[in-house]
Design an enzyme around this catalytic site. Structure first.
Site, PDB file in Angstrom:
ATOM      1  N   ASP A  32      -2.581   5.673  -7.631  1.00 53.32           N
ATOM      2  CA  ASP A  32      -1.273   5.243  -8.146  1.00 53.32           C
ATOM      3  C   ASP A  32      -1.334   4.894  -9.618  1.00 53.32           C
ATOM      4  O   ASP A  32      -2.395   4.605 -10.147  1.00 53.32           O
ATOM      5  CB  ASP A  32      -0.884   3.928  -7.466  1.00 53.32           C
ATOM      6  CG  ASP A  32      -0.189   4.138  -6.154  1.00 53.32           C
ATOM      7  OD1 ASP A  32      -0.090   5.293  -5.730  1.00 53.32           O
ATOM      8  OD2 ASP A  32       0.252   3.134  -5.574  1.00 53.32           O
ATOM      9  N   LYS A  54       3.445   5.967  -9.120  1.00 57.28           N
ATOM     10  CA  LYS A  54       4.741   5.401  -8.749  1.00 57.28           C
ATOM     11  C   LYS A  54       5.228   4.535  -9.885  1.00 57.28           C
ATOM     12  O   LYS A  54       4.479   3.759 -10.449  1.00 57.28           O
ATOM     13  CB  LYS A  54       4.592   4.520  -7.519  1.00 57.28           C
ATOM     14  CG  LYS A  54       4.535   5.265  -6.229  1.00 57.28           C
ATOM     15  CD  LYS A  54       4.508   4.254  -5.116  1.00 57.28           C
ATOM     16  CE  LYS A  54       4.720   4.922  -3.782  1.00 57.28           C
ATOM     17  NZ  LYS A  54       4.711   3.923  -2.716  1.00 57.28           N
ATOM     18  N   MET A 167       8.287  -6.385  -8.458  1.00 57.22           N
ATOM     19  CA  MET A 167       9.245  -5.326  -8.787  1.00 57.22           C
ATOM     20  C   MET A 167      10.599  -5.902  -9.183  1.00 57.22           C
ATOM     21  O   MET A 167      11.641  -5.337  -8.845  1.00 57.22           O
ATOM     22  CB  MET A 167       9.430  -4.373  -7.577  1.00 57.22           C
ATOM     23  CG  MET A 167       8.152  -3.691  -7.177  1.00 57.22           C
ATOM     24  SD  MET A 167       8.353  -2.689  -5.675  1.00 57.22           S
ATOM     25  CE  MET A 167       8.346  -3.951  -4.420  1.00 57.22           C
TER      26      MET A 167
HETATM   27  N1  SAH Z   1       0.496  -3.735  -3.597  1.00 60.77           N
HETATM   28  C1  SAH Z   1       0.684  -4.391  -4.880  1.00 60.77           C
HETATM   29  C2  SAH Z   1       2.139  -4.595  -5.217  1.00 60.77           C
HETATM   30  C3  SAH Z   1       2.953  -3.323  -5.284  1.00 60.77           C
HETATM   31  S1  SAH Z   1       4.609  -3.606  -5.834  1.00 60.77           S
HETATM   32  C4  SAH Z   1      -0.084  -5.717  -4.893  1.00 60.77           C
HETATM   33  O1  SAH Z   1      -0.524  -6.189  -3.821  1.00 60.77           O
HETATM   34  O2  SAH Z   1      -0.275  -6.257  -5.963  1.00 60.77           O
HETATM   35  C5  SAH Z   1       4.421  -3.401  -7.576  1.00 60.77           C
HETATM   36  C6  SAH Z   1       4.749  -4.691  -8.274  1.00 60.77           C
HETATM   37  O3  SAH Z   1       3.627  -5.555  -8.279  1.00 60.77           O
HETATM   38  C7  SAH Z   1       5.094  -4.540  -9.735  1.00 60.77           C
HETATM   39  O4  SAH Z   1       6.439  -4.175  -9.911  1.00 60.77           O
HETATM   40  C8  SAH Z   1       4.838  -5.938 -10.255  1.00 60.77           C
HETATM   41  O5  SAH Z   1       5.885  -6.813  -9.922  1.00 60.77           O
HETATM   42  C9  SAH Z   1       3.626  -6.343  -9.428  1.00 60.77           C
HETATM   43  N2  SAH Z   1       2.365  -6.151 -10.167  1.00 60.77           N
HETATM   44  C10 SAH Z   1       1.355  -5.336  -9.821  1.00 60.77           C
HETATM   45  N3  SAH Z   1       0.332  -5.440 -10.710  1.00 60.77           N
HETATM   46  C11 SAH Z   1       0.720  -6.350 -11.627  1.00 60.77           C
HETATM   47  C12 SAH Z   1       0.117  -6.893 -12.791  1.00 60.77           C
HETATM   48  N4  SAH Z   1      -1.109  -6.531 -13.197  1.00 60.77           N
HETATM   49  N5  SAH Z   1       0.822  -7.817 -13.523  1.00 60.77           N
HETATM   50  C13 SAH Z   1       2.048  -8.200 -13.125  1.00 60.77           C
HETATM   51  N6  SAH Z   1       2.662  -7.721 -12.035  1.00 60.77           N
HETATM   52  C14 SAH Z   1       2.013  -6.810 -11.286  1.00 60.77           C
END
Ligand code: SAH
Length: 241
Positions: A32, A54, A167
């Site tokens: 991803d 994505k 998100m």
């Molecule tokens: N499965 C992932 C989340 C997927 S949804 C997890 O467990 O982290 C994707 C969202 O995660 C993004 O829109 C953002 O809100 C958050 N996100 C993921 N990585 C991030 C990061 N390094 N810093 C801030 N937000 C993050």
């Protein structure tokens, strides 16, 4: 064998030992946008890479096509790693991919990842729970499939839980307005953390009334934390220091 694998929130050292092992064994890695591409350097020579990136609000490949890409890979290669940002089950659609594979008799395993929902606030010095401040936290999506009919049960958020919105940056104005509408004070603490655990991490702290103006232009990925715990950043902030 398909490993549905969490890549952690960004900092490559937040990968699990188990994830690193399967990445080194993989014949193909399907990854991803949110998975740190530096991780791919750990793959063995000859490993294939398939990007199914994505975006926050629009998906480069529809989920059905991603499912099928994983399935097709499992028919060609011995060891398939499906690498996803954070944890596969936290808004990662890992469950859907597992069901698709099970229906086609493909063996799989899940490898949990460190979720951004907890780790990113932690890198900003914001604990999702803290004795005497809050005993619970919830993780919700700020992204709604239908803009007209909100699927978020806002009434449930009349709570002292820490709320982490994933998100949600593009919905920040709506989120703060809704929280004020259900009775949270306009000076209630909120933080937006952008590109958490990465060298260019940025945290903006504010109130429900002013955070939109202060944080709306931060780069993604970004998450939103709402709760009294945000104030602890004054004492616990560390990574950006
Ligand atoms: N499965 C992932 C989340 C997927 S949804 C997890 O467990 O982290 C994707 C969202 O995660 C993004 O829109 C953002 O809100 C958050 N996100 C993921 N990585 C991030 C990061 N390094 N810093 C801030 N937000 C993050």
């Amino acid at each position: 064998m398909v490993y549905l694998t969490g890549a952690g929130p960004g900092d490559i050292e937040l990968l699990t030992v188990k994830a690193l092992r399967v990445i080194r064994e993989a014949d193909v890695i399907i990854y991803d946008r949110l998975a740190n591409p530096e991780i791919l350097e750990e793959a063995k020579d000859g490993c294939e890479f398939i990007y199914v990136g994505k975006e926050d609000s629009h998906h480069t490949l529809p989920q059905e096509e991603i499912n099928d890409t994983i399935y097709q890979a499992s028919q060609t290669y011995e060891t398939v790693v499906r690498l996803k940002g954070g944890d596969p089950f936290v808004f990662g659609r890992g469950g859907e991919e597992g069901i698709y594979l099970r229906e086609r008799q493909v063996a799989f395993a899940f490898i949990p990842g460190i979720t951004s929902a907890i780790a990113v606030p932690e890198y900003a010095g914001i604990p999702v729970t803290h004795r005497g401040v809050t005993v619970s936290f919830r993780v919700v999506t700020g992204h709604e499939s239908s803009k007209k009919h909100s699927q978020i049960p806002w009434e449930n958020y009349r709570t002292d839980d820490t709320i982490v919105f994933l998100m949600g940056l593009h919905r920040l104005e709506t989120i703060t307005r809704k929280l004020i509408e259900i009775g949270k004070p306009t000076d209630f603490p909120i933080a937006v953390i952008s590109r958490g655990t990465r060298p260019d991490q940025q945290t903006v702290v504010g109130t429900l009334a002013d955070i939109y103006d202060r944080a709306k232009d931060l780069p993604t990925p970004a998450l939103i934390v709402v709760g009294e715990v945000v104030k602890l950043r004054d004492q616990l902030g560390w990574f950006e220091r």
